[in-house]
Write an enzyme that holds these catalytic residues in place. Sequence first.
Site, short mmCIF file in Angstrom:
data_model
loop_
_atom_site.label_atom_id
_atom_site.label_comp_id
_atom_site.label_asym_id
_atom_site.label_seq_id
_atom_site.Cartn_x
_atom_site.Cartn_y
_atom_site.Cartn_z
N ASP A 1 -2.22 6.03 -5.10
CA ASP A 1 -3.14 7.06 -5.60
C ASP A 1 -2.57 7.85 -6.77
OD1 ASP A 1 -2.44 10.14 -4.16
OD2 ASP A 1 -1.29 8.36 -3.66
N PHE B 1 0.83 -1.20 0.00
CA PHE B 1 0.00 0.00 0.00
C PHE B 1 0.86 1.25 0.00
CE2 PHE B 1 -2.28 -3.24 2.44
CZ PHE B 1 -3.56 -3.21 1.90
N ASP B 2 0.45 2.26 -0.75
CA ASP B 2 0.96 3.60 -0.54
C ASP B 2 0.33 4.13 0.75
OD1 ASP B 2 2.15 6.10 -0.99
OD2 ASP B 2 0.40 6.81 -2.10
N GLY B 3 0.90 5.23 1.28
CA GLY B 3 0.38 5.78 2.52
C GLY B 3 -0.62 6.90 2.32
N PHE C 1 -1.33 -0.94 -4.30
CA PHE C 1 -2.30 0.15 -4.39
C PHE C 1 -1.61 1.50 -4.21
CE2 PHE C 1 -4.63 -3.55 -2.71
CZ PHE C 1 -5.68 -3.63 -3.60
#
Length: 302
Positions: free
Chosen positions: A273, A160-162, A271
């Site tokens: 954004d 995951f991105d943060g 994932f």
Amino acid sequence: MPVTLAGQLVVAISSRALFDFEEENRLFEAQDDRAYMQLQLERVGVPAKPGVAFSLVHKLLAFNAKSPAVEVVILSRNDPVSGMRVFRSAKHYGLPIQRGVFTRGESPWRYLKPLNAHLFLSTNEADVRSALGAGVPAARVYPHSARASDAHPNEVRIAFDGDAVLFSDESERVFQQAGLDAFQAHERDRAELPLAAGPFKPLLEALKTLQNQESAAMRLRTALVTARSAPAHERAIRTLMEWDIDIDEAMFLGGLPKGAFLREFEPDFFFDDQTGHIENALPHVPSGHVAAGVTNVQATKI
């Protein structure tokens, strides 16, 4: 007793995210849905090849070995006739998928609410944005992403991105408006103040339940892969501690390209954004764009 999915991780997924229907989709785009339906009917007995999210789904379903823990539902713009091939393909690969909604061109995202879905994966950006707007963790799957490595058959690996994914876009807005120095100062001064939840926190919480059901057959390993670096790392770590969520690996890359690091982690899915990070990652790992946060608001205005 009524049937319920309560207590299970519910993943809704489009047919093109689960299986490789790119050849069929080109026919759909070039002609019409009837030609597409006819081709799918002609191939109903031919299993479709695995798609970008196949490995993720296959491994998650392995958690059901002892008791129901994961439910995967096909949620697709496909028509019911094409849906027959989807279910047959799932059966061919031993995927115990029994539920599906096929809407023949209409957006299916509204059915996420009665499913109480924790994740929606689709190749359709509009459907993904609608799902995120409704509070459901969702990502646009890129069909030309690399397929997952088979090096970890007994481990689901998710990266995951943060900011704007696990966490809110609060800090990203500071960076966009005032630059790196202001961002670092903002995070240093608020190191002990937890970040607000981002769109994927509900998925992270649902995955925590799976971590409690790990066995020799299947385990879960997660990674935070972020452009943050010290001193901004501390707030991210403290936020996860406040949420009582364990992340196995954390990569604070300070703006370095993420693709090479993801290649080494070998996730079943990643994932992020920002489309730039996705484009850097997809030659190496299965990737999905989370159209949330200030970066994506700006993108829609261009």
